[in-house]
Design a protein around this motif. Structure first.
Motif, PDB file in Angstrom:
ATOM      1  N   HIS A  54     -13.255  47.353  70.422  1.00 23.95           N
ATOM      2  CA  HIS A  54     -14.676  47.051  70.538  1.00 23.95           C
ATOM      3  C   HIS A  54     -15.580  48.259  70.302  1.00 23.95           C
ATOM      4  O   HIS A  54     -16.785  48.104  70.162  1.00 23.95           O
ATOM      5  CB  HIS A  54     -14.967  46.402  71.892  1.00 23.95           C
ATOM      6  N   ARG A  55     -14.998  49.440  70.246  1.00 24.40           N
ATOM      7  CA  ARG A  55     -15.774  50.652  69.952  1.00 24.40           C
ATOM      8  C   ARG A  55     -15.387  51.237  68.597  1.00 24.40           C
ATOM      9  O   ARG A  55     -15.798  52.344  68.235  1.00 24.40           O
ATOM     10  CB  ARG A  55     -15.551  51.693  71.058  1.00 24.40           C
ATOM     11  N   ASN A  92     -13.606  57.680  71.232  1.00 22.68           N
ATOM     12  CA  ASN A  92     -12.809  56.454  71.163  1.00 22.68           C
ATOM     13  C   ASN A  92     -11.383  56.694  70.678  1.00 22.68           C
ATOM     14  O   ASN A  92     -10.747  55.799  70.144  1.00 22.68           O
ATOM     15  CB  ASN A  92     -13.495  55.380  70.297  1.00 22.68           C
ATOM     16  N   THR A 106     -13.397  55.855  62.518  1.00 19.34           N
ATOM     17  CA  THR A 106     -12.478  56.070  63.644  1.00 19.34           C
ATOM     18  C   THR A 106     -11.119  56.591  63.179  1.00 19.34           C
ATOM     19  O   THR A 106     -10.560  57.504  63.797  1.00 19.34           O
ATOM     20  CB  THR A 106     -12.314  54.779  64.477  1.00 19.34           C
TER      21      THR A 106
END
Length: 190
Positions: A97-98, A12, A103
């Motif tokens: 959305h991911r 991502n 992240t």
């Protein structure tokens, strides 16, 4: 999709950089998408058509225009979020959305730090080129200019890491998609 031919980016994080530093950068992913979607046989023709339509090289478009256009299209509520160093020497997109709490750590450890390491290796190579007696003067001058540009970029990355990215990564920010872009995007500051 049972047998996808083009999958979302595995981690991502999609780098958006001036050069070809990562295999999964936005330009390379776009080119792969074109090949898969319209076939290898028409790839060059399709890429040329797109570049003519946008009036520039696809990498320059992604680097200079894509994100501003994305923010405008989504009325200042982008679903792709851009992590960008102050002068734009480092850019990476993530898909909201991911997003996961780790992240930002992936952006930091898997991309920014790796990019900086690659830049430092490039400087070492350029130093060897510049030091060789048989290197032409114009090539030495070019190597010195590129080394200076890279050193400035590395300084920018160091500051971005220490002031912005590392503190964000350490927070492991949680988002709630039900809160929407406006609320979640604000959790990351500028």
């Amino acid at each position: 999709v049972p047998n996808p031919t083009f999958s979302p980016d595995e981690d991502n994080v999609i780098p958006v950089l001036e050069g070809e530093w990562f295999a999964d950068d936005i330009t390379e992913r776009f080119k792969k998408f074109l090949k898969i979607t319209f076939g290898e046989g028409h790839y060059a023709e399709n890429l040329s058509f797109i570049e003519n339509a946008i009036g520039k090289d696809i990498r320059k478009f992604f680097l200079k225009d894509f994100y501003d256009d994305h923010v405008k299209r989504y009325k200042k509520r982008p679903i792709y979020w851009l992590f960008s160093s102050p002068n734009g020497g480092f850019n990476a997109l993530i898909y909201m959305h991911r997003y996961r709490p780790d992240t930002v750590s992936v952006v930091l450890n898997g991309y920014l730090r790796d990019f900086r390491t690659k830049l430092k290796s490039r400087v070492e190579h350029l130093q060897l080129v510049e030091a060789k007696p048989q290197t032409a003067n114009k090539d030495k001058t070019s190597a010195l200019k590129e080394m200076e540009k890279i050193r400035k970029l590395v300084k920018e990355l160091d500051e971005y890491e220490s002031i912005v990215l590392f503190p964000l990564a350490a927070q492991k920010i949680e988002i709630d998609l039900d809160d929407g872009v406006k609320v979640n995007y604000a959790k990351f500051g500028k």
